[in-house]
Design a protein around this motif. Sequence first.
Motif, PDB file in Angstrom:
ATOM      1  N   GLU A  16       1.084  -0.997  -0.048  1.00 14.33           N
ATOM      2  CA  GLU A  16      -0.072  -0.259   0.461  1.00 14.33           C
ATOM      3  C   GLU A  16       1.090   1.326   0.050  1.00 14.33           C
ATOM      4  O   GLU A  16       1.800   1.162   0.505  1.00 14.33           O
ATOM      5  CB  GLU A  16      -0.321   0.345   0.934  1.00 14.33           C
ATOM      6  CG  GLU A  16      -2.270  -0.332   1.233  1.00 14.33           C
ATOM      7  CD  GLU A  16      -2.426  -1.686   1.608  1.00 14.33           C
ATOM      8  OE1 GLU A  16      -1.665  -2.196   3.150  1.00 14.33           O
ATOM      9  OE2 GLU A  16      -3.831  -2.506   0.777  1.00 14.33           O
ATOM     10  N   SER A 140      -2.565  -8.875  12.035  1.00  8.94           N
ATOM     11  CA  SER A 140      -1.707  -8.711  10.316  1.00  8.94           C
ATOM     12  C   SER A 140      -0.989 -10.060   9.495  1.00  8.94           C
ATOM     13  O   SER A 140      -1.457 -10.846   9.742  1.00  8.94           O
ATOM     14  CB  SER A 140      -0.609  -6.941   9.963  1.00  8.94           C
ATOM     15  OG  SER A 140       0.382  -7.582  10.667  1.00  8.94           O
ATOM     16  N   GLY A 167      -3.278 -13.054   9.686  1.00  9.76           N
ATOM     17  CA  GLY A 167      -3.373 -12.719   8.384  1.00  9.76           C
ATOM     18  C   GLY A 167      -3.081 -13.812   7.174  1.00  9.76           C
ATOM     19  O   GLY A 167      -3.206 -14.307   6.341  1.00  9.76           O
ATOM     20  N   PHE A 170      -4.982 -16.582   6.465  1.00  5.26           N
ATOM     21  CA  PHE A 170      -6.134 -16.790   5.851  1.00  5.26           C
ATOM     22  C   PHE A 170      -5.587 -16.513   4.103  1.00  5.26           C
ATOM     23  O   PHE A 170      -6.802 -16.932   3.420  1.00  5.26           O
ATOM     24  CB  PHE A 170      -7.358 -14.857   6.075  1.00  5.26           C
ATOM     25  CG  PHE A 170      -7.672 -14.961   7.272  1.00  5.26           C
ATOM     26  CD1 PHE A 170      -8.999 -15.321   7.204  1.00  5.26           C
ATOM     27  CD2 PHE A 170      -7.324 -15.104   8.938  1.00  5.26           C
ATOM     28  CE1 PHE A 170     -10.067 -15.330   7.932  1.00  5.26           C
ATOM     29  CE2 PHE A 170      -8.591 -14.741   9.669  1.00  5.26           C
ATOM     30  CZ  PHE A 170      -9.830 -15.223   9.233  1.00  5.26           C
ATOM     31  N   ASP A 171      -4.750 -15.994   4.087  1.00  4.84           N
ATOM     32  CA  ASP A 171      -4.092 -15.761   2.929  1.00  4.84           C
ATOM     33  C   ASP A 171      -4.023 -17.213   2.335  1.00  4.84           C
ATOM     34  O   ASP A 171      -4.470 -17.546   1.149  1.00  4.84           O
ATOM     35  CB  ASP A 171      -2.723 -15.015   2.518  1.00  4.84           C
ATOM     36  CG  ASP A 171      -3.440 -13.144   2.996  1.00  4.84           C
ATOM     37  OD1 ASP A 171      -4.423 -13.702   2.586  1.00  4.84           O
ATOM     38  OD2 ASP A 171      -2.466 -12.449   3.429  1.00  4.84           O
ATOM     39  N   PRO A 182      -6.476 -10.613  -1.820  1.00  4.71           N
ATOM     40  CA  PRO A 182      -5.731 -11.015  -0.504  1.00  4.71           C
ATOM     41  C   PRO A 182      -6.588 -12.212  -0.269  1.00  4.71           C
ATOM     42  O   PRO A 182      -8.240 -11.826  -0.295  1.00  4.71           O
ATOM     43  CB  PRO A 182      -5.809 -10.084  -0.001  1.00  4.71           C
ATOM     44  CG  PRO A 182      -6.597  -8.146  -0.001  1.00  4.71           C
ATOM     45  CD  PRO A 182      -6.821  -9.590  -1.970  1.00  4.71           C
ATOM     46  N   GLY A 183      -6.342 -13.320   0.504  1.00  3.74           N
ATOM     47  CA  GLY A 183      -7.548 -13.852   1.308  1.00  3.74           C
ATOM     48  C   GLY A 183      -8.580 -13.291   2.497  1.00  3.74           C
ATOM     49  O   GLY A 183      -9.918 -13.883   2.304  1.00  3.74           O
ATOM     50  N   VAL A 270      -6.095  -7.669   9.718  1.00  4.19           N
ATOM     51  CA  VAL A 270      -7.167  -8.785  10.344  1.00  4.19           C
ATOM     52  C   VAL A 270      -8.330  -8.177  11.221  1.00  4.19           C
ATOM     53  O   VAL A 270      -9.365  -9.468  11.158  1.00  4.19           O
ATOM     54  CB  VAL A 270      -6.688 -10.121  10.857  1.00  4.19           C
ATOM     55  CG1 VAL A 270      -7.329 -11.280  11.330  1.00  4.19           C
ATOM     56  CG2 VAL A 270      -5.409 -10.722  10.079  1.00  4.19           C
ATOM     57  N   ASN A 273     -11.553  -8.135   9.725  1.00  2.00           N
ATOM     58  CA  ASN A 273     -12.266  -8.965  10.364  1.00  2.00           C
ATOM     59  C   ASN A 273     -14.143  -8.705  10.834  1.00  2.00           C
ATOM     60  O   ASN A 273     -14.247  -8.979  11.916  1.00  2.00           O
ATOM     61  CB  ASN A 273     -11.758 -10.472  10.496  1.00  2.00           C
ATOM     62  CG  ASN A 273     -12.599 -12.048  10.074  1.00  2.00           C
ATOM     63  OD1 ASN A 273     -13.355 -12.613  10.961  1.00  2.00           O
ATOM     64  ND2 ASN A 273     -12.817 -12.960   8.767  1.00  2.00           N
TER      65      ASN A 273
END
Length: 335
Positions: A16, A140, A167, A170-171, A182-183, A270, A273
């Motif tokens: 980012e 994160s 994170g 998750f990904d 991103p997941g 995260v 979420n």
Amino acid sequence: MNGSGLILGIETSCDETAAAVVARGVDIRSSVVSSQVDLHARFGGVVPEIASRAHVELLTPVVAEALVESGAEGPEMQAVAATVGPGLVGSLLVGVAGAKALALVWGLPFVGVNHLEAHLVSSFVEDPTLELPVVALLVSGGHTMLVAVEDVGRYRLLGSTLDDAAGEAFDKVARYLGLGYPGGPAIDRLAIAGDPAAIPFPRALLDQGYDFSFSGLKTAVVTYVRQHPDAATEDVAASFQQAVVDVLVAKARRAAREVGATSIALGGGVAANSALREAVLDACTADGLAAFLPSRAMCTDNAAMVAAAAWWRLEHDGPTPLDAGVEPNLRLPVV
Ligand code: KG4
Ligand code: ZN
């Protein structure tokens, strides 16, 4: 501290490109985030070389937009800050070099910021009245940490992940399920239509200490889907997410009790979420604690949190020397 109290913050530690102007560490005058997600999506993750080149292209327009939106001119700033680590070395260098150049031209101090401290401080930006100590759960793509925040700058690390970050889990699971990158947001969306109790995935280290482990859970998802190819992806996503949330919330809750904290704060990507936010709210209500959930924009990488952290650092430590470099493996300074 005298002066305008305005700090221009720059964030380029990962994918980012962000710039923001924040007054006195709490008053966000502008916050611009340009995500490179589309550039990296087809590779299934962040490609460091592509990320640094994109930061070079995006940094100047993003800084210009942040200044215009803030209504202030560059030389009115009191300092220019940038994330110095942890993160991807090439990406960090772009933001730090840009910030130092602006500081030099405008005759201002430069402040190097720790990305992890910035995520923690993001709680204070939106609620400066937050009572300390706070138990902060920093979750994160690169980190999973449970921290007792005794004061800004005084952090006690209670536990962290032994393998994958939340994170990252998750990904990786999203990638395996074919949900793209991103997941985290993809699983979050899909899980709404699934049953979180459908599959009893493991909750590693649930009652033991404050460290986390998510790599076994990721393997359990892969094994389950191989053995049950007809399982509904919504149920797999919801059950996986619930397993992560249960562990995160149980430990944060236990830590708050032990530390004598009056609130639990969330930080990091995260923390956006939905299931985690709802579970933290419920747990805090049940335990008589305040829950502090930064807005979704403040959870994921942004530069307002960098400018806010820089304000505290400038006050406590003064400026960072211009010959200081970037630190890709920088850790949270703990007591
Ligand atoms: O803090 P962040 O923006 O960048 C790092 O410093 O890592 O966090 C990015 C991570 C990614 O792993 C992403 O999948 C995850 O945060 N994330 C989420 C959600 N939004 C972002 N995970 C779960 N649910 C979400 N809604
Ligand atoms: Zn981050």
